[in-house]
Motif scaffolding. Structure first.
Motif, PDB file in Angstrom:
ATOM      1  N   ALA A 141       0.843  -1.213   0.000  1.00  0.00           N
ATOM      2  CA  ALA A 141       0.000   0.000   0.000  1.00  0.00           C
ATOM      3  C   ALA A 141       0.870   1.253   0.000  1.00  0.00           C
ATOM      4  CB  ALA A 141      -0.916  -0.006   1.219  1.00  0.00           C
ATOM      5  N   ARG A 164       2.080   1.959  -3.514  1.00  0.00           N
ATOM      6  CA  ARG A 164       1.027   2.485  -4.385  1.00  0.00           C
ATOM      7  C   ARG A 164       0.694   3.946  -4.075  1.00  0.00           C
ATOM      8  NH1 ARG A 164      -1.300  -2.711  -3.559  1.00  0.00           N
ATOM      9  NH2 ARG A 164      -2.689  -1.885  -1.948  1.00  0.00           N
ATOM     10  N   VAL A 183      -1.135   6.689   2.473  1.00  0.00           N
ATOM     11  CA  VAL A 183      -1.295   5.252   2.764  1.00  0.00           C
ATOM     12  C   VAL A 183      -2.621   5.069   3.509  1.00  0.00           C
ATOM     13  CG1 VAL A 183      -0.333   3.280   4.023  1.00  0.00           C
ATOM     14  CG2 VAL A 183       1.200   4.904   2.915  1.00  0.00           C
ATOM     15  N   ILE A 193      -5.978  -1.298   6.558  1.00  0.00           N
ATOM     16  CA  ILE A 193      -5.695  -2.253   5.468  1.00  0.00           C
ATOM     17  C   ILE A 193      -6.168  -3.628   5.926  1.00  0.00           C
ATOM     18  CG2 ILE A 193      -3.881  -3.350   4.095  1.00  0.00           C
ATOM     19  CD1 ILE A 193      -2.207  -0.746   4.615  1.00  0.00           C
TER      20      ILE A 193
END
Length: 418
Positions: free
Chosen positions: A35, A38, A45, A49
């Protein structure tokens, strides 16, 4: 509740881990690292998650990610609030919350985390209580502990732990009794190219430093309490009194603490402290571009705008910038294309400007869009929302304390589109 905690630095290395129930493998952080790759910015972030067997809940503070591993569903804000409390405790104990400070005081860090969570559930999170349980590290105490083999953990249970005001230790005594309050407001705004406000909001906090003998009972009233929206209080504040009278009534913790944080979102209440006149142009087929920027104070009630820093991410086609600042200094990084102008204090009689030309790659097409301008600033002795403290009274003790209130406004994400 919280199963494990991992601390990750800016390079993506796990430099500290703590487990409360059973050891969770470091490999669980791979989902977090994916993450992180990305995300375009470090703060982008996702805070929560989901993985096949765990949830990873994280906060980013002082360029360190605090990643909590959860095995069952819990309210995410509960965990996020606890992680922020951990960071604040580290900062209170060590002065700064950096990777170096945490590594230097690793024993105290583990002792704190052991006390703050009991079997994964929050236990003692108030600074006053923790300081009685675990003494803050000093050079002398560290030397004595090294020689004698003792620790910073106290022998007795803190007296405040079982009282009705667990945030305040008992038997506090000071020769100078003083109470200071800082009203700090951060303005986030987006201004379009014509100077109109697209969005503007204020995040405000009232930080306190209270050093009073005994058990003082304070009341703080405001000139215009209706301004305060979406308010979050320290546990010491009596909420019923606030709801009924809009007065803050509380027995304060000893030392530094955040009394409340608030949010002003209605745009008609948000004053914009500076304006920007800009003329940034690129001509088709030309290897030159024009850069012209002027700053000025807007709604500042006559207060000086200080510590002004302007930054702009110029288009990739810009090779160099040849600019002339009327005050301050500028730097342009030809690799990252970041232009930074350190303005300093704005003089309303002679407005600061930055003018000149930009060199473009020969034959390159005109950039698709103009750069945005980001501004940082500070205004002392002014709350941009207009919030004002009316009076501060003390009950329950005979002495007269010294009282002081300071205001400050600063820019958060303040962006001007060109």
């Amino acid at each position: 509740m919280i199963h494990s905690l991992f601390l990750v630095n800016a390079s993506g290395d796990i430099f500290l881990e703590k487990h409360w129930k059973s050891v969770v493998s470091r490999s669980v952080c791979d989902y977090f690292f994916e993450a992180q790759e990305r995300a375009t910015e470090p703060e982008n972030v996702p805070p929560v998650i989901s993985t096949p067997h765990h949830y990873l809940i994280s906060v980013l503070r002082h360029r360190i990610y605090f990643v909590a591993v959860i095995q069952s569903e819990v309210p995410p804000l509960f965990v996020i609030e606890f992680l922020h409390r951990v960071v604040d405790t580290f900062q209170d104990y060590f002065g700064v919350c950096t990777e170096a400070a945490i590594k230097d005081n690793v024993v105290v860090v583990y002792e704190l985390l052991e006390e703050m969570l009991d079997n994964g559930f929050p236990l003692a999170t108030e600074s006053n209580i923790l300081k009685e349980l675990i003494k803050p590290p000093t050079i002398l105490r560290t030397m004595v502990n090294t020689i004698t083999g003792s620790t910073n953990v106290g022998e007795q249970l803190p007296t405040g732990q079982l009282s009705v005001v667990p945030w305040r230790r008992t038997g506090v005594k000071y020769t100078n009794n003083e109470a200071y309050f800082d009203v700090v407001e951060e303005i986030d705004a987006i201004i379009d190219k014509s100077g109109s406000t697209i969005t503007a909001e204020i995040q405000g906090v009232i930080d306190a430093c209270v050093k009073l003998t005994g058990m003082p009972d304070l009341t703080l009233s405001f000139m215009n309490p209706r301004l305060l929206d979406d308010v979050s209080f320290h546990p010491c504040v009596r909420f019923k009194r606030w709801e009924a009278e809009r007065i803050l009534s509380f027995i304060p913790p000893d030392g530094n603490f955040r009394l409340l944080s608030y949010h002003v979102s209605s745009q008609n209440l948000v004053a914009i402290p500076v304006y920007v006149k800009h003329n940034i142009t690129f001509r088709e087929g030309s290897s030159q571009g024009r850069f012209d920027l002027t700053l000025g104070p807007k709604q500042t009630m006559g207060k000086a705008v200080e510590a002004v820093l302007v930054s702009s991410q110029l288009p990739r086609g810009v090779l160099n910038a040849n600019l002339n600042p009327s005050q301050g200094t500028y730097t342009f990084d030809p690799v990252t294309k970041l232009l930074t102008w350190d303005v300093g204090k704005i003089n309303p009689q002679k407005l600061p400007s930055l003018k000149g030309t930009m060199s473009l790659q020969a034959g390159a097409s005109k950039p698709d869009e103009n750069p945005t301008i980001n501004i940082q600033l500070k205004i002392q002795q002014m709350a941009i929302s207009g919030l004002k403290v009316n009076r501060l009274d003390m009950y329950g003790e005979k002495y007269k304390p010294f009282k002081g209130i300071k205001y400050m406004t600063k820019a958060g994400k303040f962006q001007v589109r060109t």
